[in-house]
Design an enzyme around this catalytic site. Structure first.
Site: not given
Length: 355
Positions: A38, A42, A51
């Site tokens: 990940r 994030r 995003r």
């Protein structure tokens, strides 16, 4: 041809001599390579900005955006490998399964798969179904140069769990009920998912991925006997399907301390270890002939820099006698992690292990 193969009689490709691929092949390395699960998003403000307003699955189908997000942690943290930005349910969406990734929940399947008739909904995956993957990896390999790109997919068990439960589950009641109650249907379901997963990984490798990781996020819910009987054949089929490409194959699950030996036996070249088992003990369970990946507790990233270094030192000490070691977290980067903590961790590992 994959970006990390060295054809007989030809010069090695740009990524072949990278620290990451050397560690996966259990060869001497200039330093212990680092990447994070990940890592591509994030926790990065530049990721959140890129995003903004774009749903997760939609973002996975936009090649330029995928390439940008995949590159962000490479630029910021100077990690030794990039991992392709996507999601494990992308191939299921690509073959027409009605699902969505709901914020704060995860993948949600509109009509769970629980009967033999439902199997017909799982058609074969073609390269045309995921054309955006091929295009994005083309963009990435051109920009990454000598930095390897890791492709990935969800393992058959974990994909089956989402499909059967209809979404994330703590206890996997429907999944286990099907596995125990209708072993033949279960085997057929996992075999079908193995075919889809294999096709998805092949697309990534043929586009230029230098290694692949099979994420079996939920398989730690199983006892070893159930894993060997009901899951391992499908995972082995996936690893066998991509063996001919010669790329390192990584296998990772969460809470899989009791399954580590079996996960290596399934066909992985590198076994990922979460933070619950020290790497020297993990090596004993896995046995010789495999590299290991891991395994600092992601939660320590919220502590002081000194605490992070101390934990990293523990991992490096436990890995001192391993044939091959790729430094990673024991799970994914938590969303609220300070990105600077990751950057410092990469620098610390590189400095401490420079040879």
């Amino acid at each position: 041809m994959s970006a990390n193969l060295r054809p007989t009689g030809q010069q090695p490709t740009a990524t072949y001599e990278s620290a990451f691929l050397k560690a996966c092949r259990r060869e001497p390395v200039p330093h212990t390579p680092v990447w994070f699960m990940r890592q591509a998003g994030r926790s990065l403000p530049e990721y959140l900005k890129a995003r903004e307003g774009i749903p997760m699955l939609e973002s996975c189908m936009m090649p330029e955006l995928v390439a940008e997000i995949t590159m962000q942690p490479v630029r910021r943290h100077h990690v030794d490998a990039a991992i392709y930005f996507s999601d494990i349910v992308v191939p299921l969406k690509a073959i027409g399964i009605d699902l969505d990734i709901q914020p704060g929940v995860g993948p949600v399947v509109e009509q769970p798969i629980r009967s033999r008739a439902d199997l017909a909904r799982l058609r074969d995956l073609t390269p045309e179904d995921v054309w955006y993957v091929t295009e994005a990896i083309g963009l990435l390999t051109a920009e990454l140069g000598s930095t390897p790109l890791i492709g990935f997919a969800g393992a058959p068990f974990t994909l089956a769990s989402y499909l059967v439960e209809g979404g994330p589950s703590k206890n996997h009641e429907h999944t286990k009920a099907l596995m125990y109650g209708d072993p033949q249907l279960w085997a057929d379901l996992l075999d079908r998912l193995a075919e889809i997963t294999s096709a998805f990984l092949k697309v990534q490798i043929e586009a230029g991925a230098s290694a692949v990781q099979l994420f079996d996020s939920w398989v730690g819910a199983l006892a070893p006997a159930d894993y060997r009987r009901s899951v391992m054949p499908a995972s082995s089929k996936v690893f066998k399907a991509v063996e001919e490409y010669g790329v390192p194959r990584i296998h990772f699950g969460v809470g899989t301390g009791e399954l580590l030996g079996l996960m290596g036996e399934a066909g992985a070249d590198v076994v990922g270890v979460d933070w619950r088992v020290p790497l020297d003990e993990a090596a004993r369970r896995v046995g010789p002939g495999k590299a290991l990946q891991g395994n600092i507790d992601p939660a320590v990233l919220f502590s002081t820099p000194e605490a992070v270094e101390a934990k990293a030192r523990e991992v490096l000490d436990a890995a001192a006698d391993l044939e091959g070691h790729v430094f990673n977290l024991g799970h994914g980067v938590p969303p609220t992690t300070d990105p600077d903590s990751l950057t410092r961790l990469v620098e610390y590992v590189h400095t401490q292990t420079a040879r």
